[in-house]
Design an enzyme around this catalytic site. Structure first.
Site, PDB file in Angstrom:
ATOM      1  N   GLU A 289       0.848  -1.204   0.000  1.00  0.00           N
ATOM      2  CA  GLU A 289       0.000   0.000   0.000  1.00  0.00           C
ATOM      3  C   GLU A 289       0.881   1.251   0.000  1.00  0.00           C
ATOM      4  O   GLU A 289       0.555   2.251  -0.640  1.00  0.00           O
ATOM      5  CB  GLU A 289      -0.942   0.011   1.212  1.00  0.00           C
ATOM      6  CG  GLU A 289      -1.981  -1.100   1.187  1.00  0.00           C
ATOM      7  CD  GLU A 289      -2.776  -1.145  -0.110  1.00  0.00           C
ATOM      8  OE1 GLU A 289      -3.237  -0.082  -0.569  1.00  0.00           O
ATOM      9  OE2 GLU A 289      -2.924  -2.245  -0.674  1.00  0.00           O
ATOM     10  N   TRP A 292       1.557   1.873  -3.446  1.00  0.00           N
ATOM     11  CA  TRP A 292       0.543   2.662  -4.171  1.00  0.00           C
ATOM     12  C   TRP A 292       0.773   4.159  -3.941  1.00  0.00           C
ATOM     13  O   TRP A 292       0.556   4.981  -4.819  1.00  0.00           O
ATOM     14  CB  TRP A 292      -0.869   2.260  -3.734  1.00  0.00           C
ATOM     15  CG  TRP A 292      -1.367   1.059  -4.469  1.00  0.00           C
ATOM     16  CD1 TRP A 292      -1.392  -0.228  -4.019  1.00  0.00           C
ATOM     17  CD2 TRP A 292      -1.896   1.023  -5.811  1.00  0.00           C
ATOM     18  NE1 TRP A 292      -1.903  -1.050  -4.988  1.00  0.00           N
ATOM     19  CE2 TRP A 292      -2.231  -0.315  -6.091  1.00  0.00           C
ATOM     20  CE3 TRP A 292      -2.130   1.989  -6.792  1.00  0.00           C
ATOM     21  CZ2 TRP A 292      -2.779  -0.710  -7.319  1.00  0.00           C
ATOM     22  CZ3 TRP A 292      -2.684   1.594  -8.010  1.00  0.00           C
ATOM     23  CH2 TRP A 292      -2.997   0.261  -8.268  1.00  0.00           C
ATOM     24  N   TRP A 320     -20.491  13.354 -19.151  1.00  0.00           N
ATOM     25  CA  TRP A 320     -20.910  13.569 -17.759  1.00  0.00           C
ATOM     26  C   TRP A 320     -22.228  14.326 -17.758  1.00  0.00           C
ATOM     27  O   TRP A 320     -22.493  15.136 -18.643  1.00  0.00           O
ATOM     28  CB  TRP A 320     -19.856  14.383 -16.993  1.00  0.00           C
ATOM     29  CG  TRP A 320     -18.503  13.730 -16.937  1.00  0.00           C
ATOM     30  CD1 TRP A 320     -17.359  14.172 -17.523  1.00  0.00           C
ATOM     31  CD2 TRP A 320     -18.164  12.515 -16.256  1.00  0.00           C
ATOM     32  NE1 TRP A 320     -16.324  13.310 -17.253  1.00  0.00           N
ATOM     33  CE2 TRP A 320     -16.780  12.279 -16.477  1.00  0.00           C
ATOM     34  CE3 TRP A 320     -18.874  11.591 -15.483  1.00  0.00           C
ATOM     35  CZ2 TRP A 320     -16.121  11.174 -15.954  1.00  0.00           C
ATOM     36  CZ3 TRP A 320     -18.200  10.502 -14.959  1.00  0.00           C
ATOM     37  CH2 TRP A 320     -16.842  10.299 -15.198  1.00  0.00           C
ATOM     38  N   ASN A 358     -10.779   3.175   3.277  1.00  0.00           N
ATOM     39  CA  ASN A 358     -10.439   2.999   1.858  1.00  0.00           C
ATOM     40  C   ASN A 358     -11.519   2.264   1.070  1.00  0.00           C
ATOM     41  O   ASN A 358     -11.886   2.675  -0.038  1.00  0.00           O
ATOM     42  CB  ASN A 358      -9.105   2.250   1.736  1.00  0.00           C
ATOM     43  CG  ASN A 358      -8.718   2.050   0.283  1.00  0.00           C
ATOM     44  OD1 ASN A 358      -8.555   3.017  -0.455  1.00  0.00           O
ATOM     45  ND2 ASN A 358      -8.600   0.801  -0.143  1.00  0.00           N
ATOM     46  N   TRP A 376     -15.738  12.996 -12.215  1.00  0.00           N
ATOM     47  CA  TRP A 376     -14.871  12.626 -11.081  1.00  0.00           C
ATOM     48  C   TRP A 376     -14.222  13.842 -10.429  1.00  0.00           C
ATOM     49  O   TRP A 376     -13.884  13.827  -9.238  1.00  0.00           O
ATOM     50  CB  TRP A 376     -13.800  11.620 -11.519  1.00  0.00           C
ATOM     51  CG  TRP A 376     -12.821  12.117 -12.556  1.00  0.00           C
ATOM     52  CD1 TRP A 376     -12.905  11.956 -13.906  1.00  0.00           C
ATOM     53  CD2 TRP A 376     -11.616  12.869 -12.327  1.00  0.00           C
ATOM     54  NE1 TRP A 376     -11.839  12.550 -14.534  1.00  0.00           N
ATOM     55  CE2 TRP A 376     -11.020  13.118 -13.598  1.00  0.00           C
ATOM     56  CE3 TRP A 376     -10.971  13.354 -11.196  1.00  0.00           C
ATOM     57  CZ2 TRP A 376      -9.834  13.833 -13.752  1.00  0.00           C
ATOM     58  CZ3 TRP A 376      -9.782  14.065 -11.345  1.00  0.00           C
ATOM     59  CH2 TRP A 376      -9.222  14.299 -12.615  1.00  0.00           C
ATOM     60  N   TRP A 399      -8.991   9.026  -7.689  1.00  0.00           N
ATOM     61  CA  TRP A 399     -10.239   9.402  -8.357  1.00  0.00           C
ATOM     62  C   TRP A 399     -10.213   9.021  -9.828  1.00  0.00           C
ATOM     63  O   TRP A 399     -11.201   8.524 -10.374  1.00  0.00           O
ATOM     64  CB  TRP A 399     -10.537  10.898  -8.168  1.00  0.00           C
ATOM     65  CG  TRP A 399     -11.325  11.111  -6.905  1.00  0.00           C
ATOM     66  CD1 TRP A 399     -10.840  11.532  -5.703  1.00  0.00           C
ATOM     67  CD2 TRP A 399     -12.722  10.846  -6.703  1.00  0.00           C
ATOM     68  NE1 TRP A 399     -11.843  11.559  -4.773  1.00  0.00           N
ATOM     69  CE2 TRP A 399     -13.013  11.141  -5.353  1.00  0.00           C
ATOM     70  CE3 TRP A 399     -13.757  10.387  -7.521  1.00  0.00           C
ATOM     71  CZ2 TRP A 399     -14.301  11.000  -4.820  1.00  0.00           C
ATOM     72  CZ3 TRP A 399     -15.042  10.242  -6.979  1.00  0.00           C
ATOM     73  CH2 TRP A 399     -15.295  10.548  -5.648  1.00  0.00           C
TER      74      TRP A 399
HETATM   75  P1  FAD Z   1      -3.283   1.804   5.238  1.00  0.00           P
HETATM   76  O1  FAD Z   1      -4.123   0.733   4.654  1.00  0.00           O
HETATM   77  O2  FAD Z   1      -2.766   1.602   6.594  1.00  0.00           O
HETATM   78  O3  FAD Z   1      -2.099   2.051   4.192  1.00  0.00           O
HETATM   79  C1  FAD Z   1      -0.832   2.574   4.581  1.00  0.00           C
HETATM   80  C2  FAD Z   1      -0.519   3.805   3.757  1.00  0.00           C
HETATM   81  O4  FAD Z   1      -0.405   3.476   2.385  1.00  0.00           O
HETATM   82  C3  FAD Z   1      -1.581   4.882   3.815  1.00  0.00           C
HETATM   83  O5  FAD Z   1      -1.450   5.663   4.968  1.00  0.00           O
HETATM   84  C4  FAD Z   1      -1.310   5.655   2.539  1.00  0.00           C
HETATM   85  O6  FAD Z   1      -0.251   6.563   2.696  1.00  0.00           O
HETATM   86  C5  FAD Z   1      -0.868   4.563   1.583  1.00  0.00           C
HETATM   87  N1  FAD Z   1      -1.974   4.107   0.751  1.00  0.00           N
HETATM   88  C6  FAD Z   1      -2.876   3.154   1.037  1.00  0.00           C
HETATM   89  N2  FAD Z   1      -3.724   2.964  -0.007  1.00  0.00           N
HETATM   90  C7  FAD Z   1      -3.332   3.830  -0.969  1.00  0.00           C
HETATM   91  C8  FAD Z   1      -3.801   4.125  -2.285  1.00  0.00           C
HETATM   92  N3  FAD Z   1      -4.823   3.463  -2.837  1.00  0.00           N
HETATM   93  N4  FAD Z   1      -3.175   5.094  -2.994  1.00  0.00           N
HETATM   94  C9  FAD Z   1      -2.111   5.751  -2.474  1.00  0.00           C
HETATM   95  N5  FAD Z   1      -1.631   5.516  -1.237  1.00  0.00           N
HETATM   96  C10 FAD Z   1      -2.236   4.564  -0.488  1.00  0.00           C
HETATM   97  N6  FAD Z   1      -4.887   8.394   0.285  1.00  0.00           N
HETATM   98  C11 FAD Z   1      -4.256   9.494   0.741  1.00  0.00           C
HETATM   99  O7  FAD Z   1      -3.250   9.363   1.447  1.00  0.00           O
HETATM  100  N7  FAD Z   1      -4.703  10.748   0.427  1.00  0.00           N
HETATM  101  C12 FAD Z   1      -5.805  10.948  -0.350  1.00  0.00           C
HETATM  102  O8  FAD Z   1      -6.160  12.092  -0.630  1.00  0.00           O
HETATM  103  C13 FAD Z   1      -6.503   9.809  -0.817  1.00  0.00           C
HETATM  104  N8  FAD Z   1      -7.631   9.947  -1.557  1.00  0.00           N
HETATM  105  C14 FAD Z   1      -8.281   8.826  -2.002  1.00  0.00           C
HETATM  106  C15 FAD Z   1      -9.434   8.983  -2.776  1.00  0.00           C
HETATM  107  C16 FAD Z   1     -10.113   7.869  -3.243  1.00  0.00           C
HETATM  108  C17 FAD Z   1     -11.331   8.060  -4.101  1.00  0.00           C
HETATM  109  C18 FAD Z   1      -9.648   6.580  -2.915  1.00  0.00           C
HETATM  110  C19 FAD Z   1     -10.367   5.344  -3.407  1.00  0.00           C
HETATM  111  C20 FAD Z   1      -8.510   6.404  -2.153  1.00  0.00           C
HETATM  112  C21 FAD Z   1      -7.803   7.522  -1.689  1.00  0.00           C
HETATM  113  N9  FAD Z   1      -6.648   7.392  -0.905  1.00  0.00           N
HETATM  114  C22 FAD Z   1      -5.990   8.506  -0.472  1.00  0.00           C
HETATM  115  C23 FAD Z   1      -6.032   6.071  -0.665  1.00  0.00           C
HETATM  116  C24 FAD Z   1      -6.491   5.338   0.628  1.00  0.00           C
HETATM  117  O9  FAD Z   1      -7.883   5.344   0.722  1.00  0.00           O
HETATM  118  C25 FAD Z   1      -5.910   5.950   1.890  1.00  0.00           C
HETATM  119  O10 FAD Z   1      -4.518   6.126   1.750  1.00  0.00           O
HETATM  120  C26 FAD Z   1      -6.148   5.029   3.095  1.00  0.00           C
HETATM  121  O11 FAD Z   1      -7.526   4.822   3.273  1.00  0.00           O
HETATM  122  C27 FAD Z   1      -5.559   5.653   4.319  1.00  0.00           C
HETATM  123  O12 FAD Z   1      -5.822   4.876   5.449  1.00  0.00           O
HETATM  124  P2  FAD Z   1      -4.628   4.184   6.219  1.00  0.00           P
HETATM  125  O13 FAD Z   1      -3.556   5.157   6.491  1.00  0.00           O
HETATM  126  O14 FAD Z   1      -5.210   3.462   7.384  1.00  0.00           O
HETATM  127  O15 FAD Z   1      -4.117   3.155   5.117  1.00  0.00           O
END
Ligand code: FAD
Length: 495
Positions: A289, A292, A320, A358, A376, A399
């Site tokens: 993650e 990502w 749209w 997420n 979006w 997005w």
């Molecule tokens: P964990 O599951 O603990 O993951 C660890 C770290 O990995 C996160 O803190 C984050 O830095 C990174 N990460 C995890 N998933 C993703 C992902 N899909 N893309 C990029 N990095 C990721 N994340 C953001 O940090 N900022 C945003 O503005 C953001 N906007 C989002 C918008 C949408 C529509 C979606 C579907 C996802 C978005 N995410 C965003 C990704 C993800 O949802 C969050 O990073 C995650 O929910 C954060 O929770 P956590 O720290 O407990 O994640």
């Protein structure tokens, strides 16, 4: 970028002061720019510039976070005898002024990969060449540098799996730096603006009252969160990470967004934690993650207008909706009044806490762009304003991923059914009951589809559809077909 890998460059001597330019690296530990400045032995001060121009102003929830994070940083820097100077305006002009005011000969910063950051970094380097100032930048934000990790044809990666494979096979992830030692004397600092004058906190109304209970912005809060995740939850991460009523993920995203913790610290601590076979699978999932996160910054660096421009140009022709009802539907989505409980719970979690799980981000995002056929960019903008972790890279890339217009995107025809998603990932309805309390008394079988209940059954649970909770704003099957029809119109469009 010419120089700057930590340890490769001997810091030039300078006669008076050095300053460290902070931006999205609001921490004192494992901060290469700060560490190297302090190692130099010269008097160091810290500068944070609030840009008044630039590509995009921060959203409200991020402002809330920044206010508290800067306060926390100031305390951490105090302990190192490093004064923090706050200034507002054009970043480059301010930087030059402060250099002049302090007769600084050296400036240190951690590189940024967004358009404004790249531009500022290039300007500083150019100016340094012209004036003889010593300017040294470092990588403190990412595990990889987007300009140095390219495909065999020297292009950017567009698909996550090969990107991450390449990273894992090439990367040597450095260890976190030693804790910096305080300066012996605190240098004189130039005038700083007062943080309260920046008015980053909401007042009338104060919509952030729910944030305090959920978050502790700052470096100490970030380390506490990491430790609690690693000691209690990482072993179950892959199993539990998709269930929004469970505290199964790290919650590190806003801390990472503001750089209160580095990915190097997370990488090192996650690998140091004792791990049996199951834990190591979970740990690899968690680290992926972070991958990502790396990938989204990679995309942003190579496609700097990702928040505004479709990555897949075919989507420039996407039909749209633009009818009279669009604003009404958008507002219903924003307020958590769509009539689909899992969607409404997510949108209300976002409003109340500045965060959304997420899995639910994916569900509400899909609902907006597919069920409501709303661009979006509207969703991205709302998240930008309301998320405490609103990230120029992750938010835009996610997005676009959801809309189908992004790199390595979800196929457009994959349209989440919000009822089935709710029943799968919130089977007992605990998440919905928490954030949509007017439905709390509904039995499991109705919690994700209240409109299927008999009026007597609903009223027994205190629910009056159309009054205490809305009817569904769109009907799933019809909305799904409308989305597929819209997509069909661009399938053959030229990119
Ligand atoms: P964990 O599951 O603990 O993951 C660890 C770290 O990995 C996160 O803190 C984050 O830095 C990174 N990460 C995890 N998933 C993703 C992902 N899909 N893309 C990029 N990095 C990721 N994340 C953001 O940090 N900022 C945003 O503005 C953001 N906007 C989002 C918008 C949408 C529509 C979606 C579907 C996802 C978005 N995410 C965003 C990704 C993800 O949802 C969050 O990073 C995650 O929910 C954060 O929770 P956590 O720290 O407990 O994640």
């Amino acid at each position: 970028m010419p120089d700057g890998e930590f340890g490769n460059k001997k810091v030039a001597e300078f006669s008076t002061k050095a300053f460290v330019l902070f931006s999205n690296d609001l921490r004192t530990k494992d901060n290469p720019a700060l560490y190297q400045a302090l190692q130099s032995g010269y008097p160091v001060l810290a500068l944070y510039i609030e840009p008044e121009d630039g590509l995009r102003p921060r959203g409200g929830a991020s402002n809330w976070w920044l206010h508290h994070s800067l306060n926390a940083l100031s305390d951490q820097l105090d302990a190192l005898n490093v004064p923090l100077v706050l200034r507002r305006g054009n970043a480059f002009d301010i930087l030059k002024n402060v250099a002049q005011e302090t007769d600084a000969k050296s400036i240190f910063w951690n590189r940024r990969y967004d358009k404004d950051g790249v531009y500022l970094g290039a300007n500083i380097k150019q100016w340094a060449r012209e004036t003889g100032l010593d300017a040294t930048s470092f990588n403190g934000l990412l595990l990889h540098e987007p300009h140095s990790m390219l495909t065999k044809t020297d292009g950017p990666y567009r698909v996550f799996t090969p990107f991450w494979k390449a990273f894992l096979s090439q990367a040597i992830v450095r260890s976190p730096l030693p804790t910096p030692q305080p300066q012996k004397t605190r240098p004189q600092a130039p005038q700083s603006e007062a943080l309260s004058d920046w008015k980053l906190l909401p007042t009338s109304p104060n919509w952030a009252t729910g944030f305090d209970a959920n978050w502790t912005p700052g470096e100490a809060g970030a380390l506490t969160r990491l430790n609690s995740f690693l000691s209690a939850r990482i072993g179950d991460y892959s199993e539990k990470r998709d269930f929004p009523s469970i505290d199964g993920t790290s919650g590190l995203s806003p801390h990472l967004r503001f750089g209160e913790i580095s990915p190097y610290q997370i990488w090192a601590e996650a690998h140091a934690a004792p791990a049996g076979p199951e834990t190591s699978v979970s740990r690899d999932k968690f680290i992926a993650e972070l991958g990502w996160r790396e990938f989204s910054h990679h995309l942003l660096y190579h496609y700097p207008d990702l928040h505004d421009l479709n990555y897949n140009l075919k989507f420039n022709h996407f039909p749209w909706r633009s009818d009279d009802q669009v604003n009404h539907d958008l507002e219903a989505w924003q307020k958590g009044q769509t009539g689909y409980p899992i969607v409404d719970a997510g949108m209300r979690q976002l409003w109340q806490t500045g965060y959304m799980h997420n899995r639910v981000r994916m569900i509400v995002g899909s609902f907006l762009v597919k069920h409501l056929l709303i661009d979006w960019r509207e969703g991205e903008r709302w998240f930008w304003d309301t998320l405490v972790d609103a990230c120029p890279a992750a938010n835009t890339a996610s997005w676009q991923w959801i809309a189908g217009s992004g790199a390595d995107a979800a196929p457009y025809f994959r349209i989440f059914n919000p009822v089935l998603q709710g029943e799968k990932f919130d089977a007992a309805g605990d998440y919905v009951r928490t954030f949509v309390p007017e439905l709390a008394k509904l039995p499991h079988k109705l919690i994700h589809k209240p409109w299927t209940g008999r009026a007597s059954e609903l009223s027994h649970c205190g629910v009056r559809l159309g009054e205490s909770y809305p009817h569904p704003i769109v009907e799933h099957k019809a909305a799904r077909q409308r989305a597929l029809d819209a997509f069909a119109t661009i399938k053959t469009a030229a990119a």
